[in-house]
Design an enzyme around this catalytic site. Sequence first.
Site, PDB file in Angstrom:
ATOM      1  CG  HIS A   1      -1.999  -1.036   1.154  1.00  0.00           C
ATOM      2  ND1 HIS A   1      -2.901  -1.151   0.123  1.00  0.00           N
ATOM      3  CD2 HIS A   1      -2.298  -2.044   2.019  1.00  0.00           C
ATOM      4  CE1 HIS A   1      -3.706  -2.175   0.345  1.00  0.00           C
ATOM      5  NE2 HIS A   1      -3.358  -2.739   1.491  1.00  0.00           N
TER       6      HIS A   1
ATOM      7  CG  ASP B   1      -2.919  -8.457   0.490  1.00  0.00           C
ATOM      8  OD1 ASP B   1      -4.012  -7.911   0.728  1.00  0.00           O
ATOM      9  OD2 ASP B   1      -2.069  -8.677   1.364  1.00  0.00           O
TER      10      ASP B   1
ATOM     11  CG  HIS C   1      -6.726  -5.560   1.926  1.00  0.00           C
ATOM     12  ND1 HIS C   1      -6.316  -6.683   2.638  1.00  0.00           N
ATOM     13  CD2 HIS C   1      -7.736  -5.007   2.645  1.00  0.00           C
ATOM     14  CE1 HIS C   1      -7.049  -6.782   3.730  1.00  0.00           C
ATOM     15  NE2 HIS C   1      -7.916  -5.787   3.764  1.00  0.00           N
TER      16      HIS C   1
ATOM     17  CG  ASP D   1      -5.182 -10.347   3.064  1.00  0.00           C
ATOM     18  OD1 ASP D   1      -4.882 -10.792   1.952  1.00  0.00           O
ATOM     19  OD2 ASP D   1      -4.987  -9.165   3.390  1.00  0.00           O
TER      20      ASP D   1
END
Length: 437
Positions: A112, A151, A153, A240
């Site tokens: 991120h 991931d 996200h 995740d």
Amino acid sequence: MYKASRRIGLVFFPAFDWAISPTHPEREERLLYTQDQVLEEGILDIEGIREYRPHLAAVADVERVHVCVPDVMSRVTESHLIAAGGAIVAAEAVLKGEVDRAFAIVRPPGHHAMRIVHGARGFCTINIEAIMIEYLRRHYGNKRIAIVDTDCHHGDGSQDIYWHDPDTLYISIHQDGRTLYPGTGFLNEFGGPNAFGYNLNLPLPPETGEEGFLYALEHCILPVLDDFKPDLIINSAGQDNHYTDPITNMRFSAQGYARLNDRLQPHIAVLEGGYSIEGALPYVNVGIILAMAGLDYTYVREPDYNPARVAQSPKVRDYIARLCEETYQAWRRRDELREEFIRDQKEISRRRQIYYDTEGLLENQEETTLVCHACGGLSWIDSRTDRGSHVLAIFIPRDACPRCREEGHNLFERSSRQTYRDGVFLQDRVADRLFTK
């Protein structure tokens, strides 16, 4: 003795001295349970599996990728530098031919973290994969690289860093941003004007199961990689998507992750997210290690695994099939779509608001990019935060043509520190140097 058919290097770094809080999902136990499982299963006793020790990345390695405001050491801890250095160690083991594959199981995570860094967001401060990639390019030549981010996200930081780089294909497969942080990662996020089409997003609906992830791999990701023909494939190995993860809504398993890596065969994997510390990470990481090493992973199972936990509805299946077809067709038409996008423009600008959730800080960016048919193009960002910070960051790409490089230095020289109270930064990738005033 049990022997790996592909030699693999492992780097562990749990970052004992770094945590957002003792009870935060991103904490050192994420890796400790994995280390215990690897030792318990005797993974490191297998011939061909080798452990490496991480070292610190240098400040110059960070500055090659980021503009940290006001500087690198005011933003990072030693743990951040070791996590990035651990990824570099893993990658160098592959490039030197010591191993065939490598997996950096390190924290803090990084995907991120964007080009400009005002603080931490999404548990990330610096982008360890990008720092690793640009280190490799500086020391081993300009590799053509594909990043496949698994991931849950969307990796908005990696997308931002490689938005203008046609030598880096970024593919993110993630939970739909309408339902999960950071709220980005859609098909129309297709890359900058000089790298249009080299940023692909597959936003999957909540409750996507094993079938959906593997369908996307087979029907979109692998065909695109076959077309792109990268020298290296990097997996941003977030875990995740697991059915037990406490902050997401997906239905992947350790067996699914192992099968994905068996088919993808990344040269280097770097751990990103994954917050089911006991129920997922030890099993997922072992499955990935075995798959990358070419060993049997069919017996890797979570204690509570059953097929119903990884199943998905026919509605989800049909949605993913349409999404993959639309994405792959856009990839095939990328040159045509780029011409429609630039429409003889000389510059293209975009405005964005970027929220630093860890810091509670809001950044407003205005980015301008020169349209260039010879390189990734000069770009510059006017960045302000709601705490009063104001900087100008100028980016000369690694493959810069003479015009873009000259205009970047001219812009730096005529930009006044009186206008940008917190500094003017010039990241010159050709010179491999960050200039400041």
